[in-house]
Design a protein around this motif. Structure first.
Motif, short mmCIF file in Angstrom:
data_model
loop_
_atom_site.label_atom_id
_atom_site.label_comp_id
_atom_site.label_asym_id
_atom_site.label_seq_id
_atom_site.Cartn_x
_atom_site.Cartn_y
_atom_site.Cartn_z
N VAL A 179 28.48 19.29 -156.69
CA VAL A 179 27.87 18.56 -157.80
C VAL A 179 28.51 17.18 -157.99
O VAL A 179 27.80 16.20 -158.24
CB VAL A 179 27.97 19.38 -159.11
N LEU A 180 29.82 17.09 -157.85
CA LEU A 180 30.48 15.81 -158.01
C LEU A 180 30.01 14.83 -156.94
O LEU A 180 29.69 13.67 -157.23
CB LEU A 180 32.00 15.98 -157.96
N GLU A 181 29.98 15.26 -155.69
CA GLU A 181 29.53 14.39 -154.61
C GLU A 181 28.07 13.98 -154.79
O GLU A 181 27.69 12.84 -154.52
CB GLU A 181 29.74 15.08 -153.27
N LEU A 182 27.27 14.92 -155.28
CA LEU A 182 25.85 14.62 -155.53
C LEU A 182 25.70 13.58 -156.63
O LEU A 182 24.90 12.64 -156.51
CB LEU A 182 25.12 15.91 -155.90
N ASN A 183 26.47 13.71 -157.69
CA ASN A 183 26.39 12.75 -158.79
C ASN A 183 26.93 11.38 -158.40
O ASN A 183 26.46 10.35 -158.90
CB ASN A 183 27.11 13.28 -160.03
N ILE A 184 27.91 11.34 -157.52
CA ILE A 184 28.40 10.05 -157.01
C ILE A 184 27.30 9.37 -156.19
O ILE A 184 27.07 8.16 -156.31
CB ILE A 184 29.67 10.25 -156.16
N ALA A 185 26.61 10.16 -155.37
CA ALA A 185 25.50 9.62 -154.59
C ALA A 185 24.39 9.12 -155.52
O ALA A 185 23.78 8.06 -155.26
CB ALA A 185 24.95 10.68 -153.64
N LEU A 186 24.13 9.85 -156.61
CA LEU A 186 23.13 9.43 -157.59
C LEU A 186 23.56 8.13 -158.26
O LEU A 186 22.75 7.20 -158.44
CB LEU A 186 22.93 10.52 -158.64
N LYS A 187 24.83 8.02 -158.63
CA LYS A 187 25.36 6.81 -159.26
C LYS A 187 25.19 5.61 -158.32
O LYS A 187 24.79 4.52 -158.75
CB LYS A 187 26.82 6.99 -159.63
N GLY A 238 38.15 13.15 -158.62
CA GLY A 238 38.17 14.61 -158.74
C GLY A 238 38.48 15.26 -157.41
O GLY A 238 38.88 14.59 -156.44
N SER A 239 38.32 16.55 -157.38
CA SER A 239 38.55 17.34 -156.17
C SER A 239 37.26 18.05 -155.78
O SER A 239 36.49 18.47 -156.65
CB SER A 239 39.65 18.38 -156.41
N SER A 240 37.04 18.20 -154.49
CA SER A 240 35.85 18.91 -154.03
C SER A 240 35.95 20.41 -154.28
O SER A 240 34.99 21.15 -154.08
CB SER A 240 35.63 18.67 -152.52
N LEU A 241 37.12 20.85 -154.76
CA LEU A 241 37.35 22.28 -154.98
C LEU A 241 37.23 22.69 -156.44
O LEU A 241 37.24 23.87 -156.75
CB LEU A 241 38.75 22.67 -154.48
N ILE A 242 37.13 21.72 -157.36
CA ILE A 242 37.13 22.02 -158.79
C ILE A 242 35.95 21.34 -159.47
O ILE A 242 35.76 20.13 -159.33
CB ILE A 242 38.44 21.55 -159.46
N GLY A 243 35.16 22.11 -160.19
CA GLY A 243 34.00 21.57 -160.88
C GLY A 243 34.37 20.72 -162.08
O GLY A 243 35.47 20.84 -162.63
N GLN A 244 33.45 19.87 -162.47
CA GLN A 244 33.63 19.04 -163.65
C GLN A 244 32.43 19.20 -164.58
O GLN A 244 31.37 19.68 -164.18
CB GLN A 244 33.75 17.56 -163.25
N SER A 245 32.61 18.77 -165.81
CA SER A 245 31.54 18.81 -166.79
C SER A 245 30.88 17.45 -166.89
O SER A 245 31.55 16.42 -166.77
CB SER A 245 32.08 19.22 -168.17
N TYR A 246 29.58 17.45 -167.13
CA TYR A 246 28.83 16.20 -167.32
C TYR A 246 28.12 16.32 -168.66
O TYR A 246 26.97 16.72 -168.75
CB TYR A 246 27.85 15.99 -166.17
N ASN A 249 46.34 17.07 -149.75
CA ASN A 249 46.38 16.23 -150.95
C ASN A 249 45.43 16.70 -152.03
O ASN A 249 45.20 15.99 -153.01
CB ASN A 249 46.08 14.78 -150.58
N GLY A 250 44.85 17.89 -151.85
CA GLY A 250 44.01 18.46 -152.91
C GLY A 250 42.53 18.22 -152.73
O GLY A 250 41.76 18.33 -153.68
N SER A 251 42.09 17.89 -151.51
CA SER A 251 40.66 17.66 -151.23
C SER A 251 40.07 16.66 -152.21
O SER A 251 39.06 16.93 -152.87
CB SER A 251 39.89 18.99 -151.27
N GLU A 252 40.73 15.51 -152.32
CA GLU A 252 40.32 14.49 -153.29
C GLU A 252 38.98 13.87 -152.94
O GLU A 252 38.63 13.69 -151.78
CB GLU A 252 41.38 13.38 -153.35
N ILE A 253 38.22 13.55 -153.99
CA ILE A 253 36.98 12.80 -153.85
C ILE A 253 37.17 11.44 -154.50
O ILE A 253 37.65 11.36 -155.63
CB ILE A 253 35.80 13.54 -154.51
N LYS A 254 36.82 10.40 -153.77
CA LYS A 254 37.00 9.04 -154.27
C LYS A 254 35.66 8.36 -154.50
O LYS A 254 34.69 8.62 -153.81
CB LYS A 254 37.83 8.21 -153.30
#
Length: 222
Positions: A208-216, A59-67, A47-52
């Motif tokens: 980075v996405l997972e880290l920022n979710i943990a920070l949030k 997002g996906s754990s395979l694709i970076g995002q901008s902050y 399903n695209g390694s989704e992050i919820k």
């Protein structure tokens, strides 16, 4: 004459049956079987390694995002939102004017040679920005502290991970911007750091996405 017509009809009939069988097997049964196995055994990857977060796909754990901060009038490039951990530079092949979540519509490297003046300038500017952005009261980042992944884009330009070293030099800035203890932010980084696959493949990394979710989530508790 009749025998010739009959043989032709038989050949056409056999060919049609073969086409239908192959279409059924390769176009229906095989794809359904592969999809079923993938969903049953590897649903996350299929399903695209989704992050919820908060019950939604972010997002996906395979694709970076901008902050980044919202683009201001007259700006061509948005400034980074320094309340969040930043990923690698995304210097790829093109910009995405449709989906603004990701900066790149194409996956690829800059194709600049190691001695390219453009690349050298990009790296020098990125290093200066990393030193400036992450130096806060009581903590100064030295140019020698800046790891390579903080100033260069990956081969795809969409790398979702950073090195533990790059995450570590952002800790004091994150703590200062969000009013958090440094030790608490460092603990987040330690918890989100992943080791080498099978103990020897690749390098330690932080998504980075997972880290920022943990920070949030941490900020929501405070």
């Amino acid at each position: 004459m009749n025998n010739s017509v009959t043989n032709t009809a038989r050949l056409l009939g056999a060919g049609l049956r073969a086409l239908l069988v192959l279409t059924l097997v390769t176009g229906v049964i095989y794809p359904l079987a592969v999809t079923g196995i993938a969903q049953g055994l590897f649903a996350d990857k299929a399903n695209g390694s989704e992050i919820k977060a908060d019950g939604k796909v972010v997002g996906s754990s395979l694709i970076g995002q901008s902050y980044d901060l919202p683009l201001k009038k007259g700006q061509e490039t948005p400034a980074p939102d320094l309340k969040w951990f930043q990923g690698r530079p995304a210097n790829g092949l093109g910009t995405n004017t449709v989906n603004t979540r990701y900066k790149l519509i194409l996956s690829g490297a800059t194709n600049l040679a190691a001695d390219s003046k453009v690349l050298v300038k990009q790296v020098e500017d990125a290093k200066a920005a990393v030193v400036k952005d992450n130096s806060v009261n009581g903590y100064t980042v030295k140019p020698s502290d800046v790891p390579a992944d903080a100033v260069t884009s990956s081969g795809s330009g969409l790398d979702p991970d950073i090195s533990p070293q790059y995450a570590a030099i952002q800790v004091h800035r994150i703590a200062a911007k969000n009013g958090l203890p440094v030790a608490q932010v460092q603990k987040l980084v330690d918890e989100q750091t992943r080791g080498r696959a099978l103990g020897f493949i690749g390098e330690p990394r932080v998504n980075v996405l997972e880290l920022n979710i943990a920070l949030k989530n941490l900020l929501a508790k405070n």
